[in-house]
Scaffold this motif. Sequence first.
Motif, short mmCIF file in Angstrom:
data_model
loop_
_atom_site.label_atom_id
_atom_site.label_comp_id
_atom_site.label_asym_id
_atom_site.label_seq_id
_atom_site.Cartn_x
_atom_site.Cartn_y
_atom_site.Cartn_z
N SER A 65 0.84 -1.19 0.00
CA SER A 65 0.00 0.00 0.00
C SER A 65 0.88 1.24 0.00
CB SER A 65 -0.92 0.01 1.22
OG SER A 65 -0.18 0.21 2.42
N VAL A 66 0.28 2.38 -0.36
CA VAL A 66 1.04 3.62 -0.45
C VAL A 66 1.71 3.96 0.88
CG1 VAL A 66 0.85 6.11 -0.87
CG2 VAL A 66 -0.40 4.49 -2.32
N THR A 67 1.02 3.69 1.98
CA THR A 67 1.55 4.03 3.30
C THR A 67 2.88 3.36 3.59
OG1 THR A 67 -0.70 4.36 4.15
CG2 THR A 67 1.05 3.99 5.78
N ARG A 70 6.52 3.60 -0.04
CA ARG A 70 6.80 4.94 -0.57
C ARG A 70 7.64 4.89 -1.83
NH1 ARG A 70 3.21 8.28 1.95
NH2 ARG A 70 3.16 7.86 4.18
N LEU A 131 -3.73 7.84 9.33
CA LEU A 131 -3.31 9.11 8.72
C LEU A 131 -3.39 10.27 9.71
CD1 LEU A 131 -2.62 10.86 6.17
CD2 LEU A 131 -5.09 11.13 5.91
N SER A 265 -4.13 13.32 0.67
CA SER A 265 -3.82 11.95 1.12
C SER A 265 -4.89 10.95 0.70
CB SER A 265 -3.68 11.93 2.65
OG SER A 265 -2.74 12.88 3.09
N GLU A 268 -3.58 7.61 -0.55
CA GLU A 268 -2.95 6.85 0.53
C GLU A 268 -4.02 6.16 1.38
OE1 GLU A 268 -0.17 7.70 4.46
OE2 GLU A 268 -0.25 9.18 2.84
N SER A 271 -5.67 3.36 -0.66
CA SER A 271 -4.80 2.19 -0.80
C SER A 271 -4.78 1.37 0.48
CB SER A 271 -3.39 2.67 -1.14
OG SER A 271 -2.48 1.60 -1.19
#
Length: 277
Positions: A65-67, A70, A131, A265, A268, A271
């Motif tokens: 995932s995006v988190t 990176r 987040l 975000s 993010e 995802s």
Amino acid sequence: MDRLEALKRIAAQANRGELTFPTSVDATLKLQRALTDPGCHLEAAARLVQAEPLLAARTVAIANSVTFNRAGIDVTNVPAAVQRVGFRTLGALAAAVIVRQLDSGITDPDLRAKADQLWQHSAHVAALAQLIARRVSHVDPETAMFAGIVHEVGGFYLLSRAEEYPGLLDGDPADWIEHGEVAIGRAVLRKLDVPVPVAAAIEALWNGMRALPPETLGDTLQLADDLAPERSPLHERPGATDIQSAATIDFAVGDGTLSRLLADSAEEVRSLTSALL
């Protein structure tokens, strides 16, 4: 037996510790405890995760995932995914598997739809809480994600028992808040060995206590709950409107605002939510 009597009976049983769980939950609880053992090393953790297919799939998905990705370099195996996400995220993912196992025996189509909607809500809350913790309240992000995953666990337990009591979920959703949420929720949180700070944050959510901008884990969880685009099918929180968004909840965040942060975000959060689903 009418629905209120049934709800009170389930709550009383839960308060006495008389909980009915699928056998798969006990197995995953053992796995979760093994993962939190200080003596559990990376190789052992990877083997434990690989033994649970759903947990293995979720771990790889979260790692990509995006988190957690990176650099945009996907991992394709469990050991690499475990190394990337870390043991604390693994514990949260094991909790996600346990929560879904609670409703695994539901066969009624309407209850199944409610359980699926409740999990979509929980996944959105977990992603948003992670987040908000990282960018706004600066509490521990992994703890915030874990709190989001388990904050409706009492609701999942209620749904798992609803087929025994036809009509249990008919009528005013406020009955769940008044007669079942706290007693059932506390009992299931204890059964799952949820840490005291997380349980306290969930209690704050039940009580509708929140500060803006968020400062504590409880504030973070409630803001994430209010902002989640998928609502809980069991009830609306006291004081929450039917449609909550950054347009109705906004405040300064550093050089910008909450609404700008959420917009920036969005991918993010999407995802991470998708990986949890």
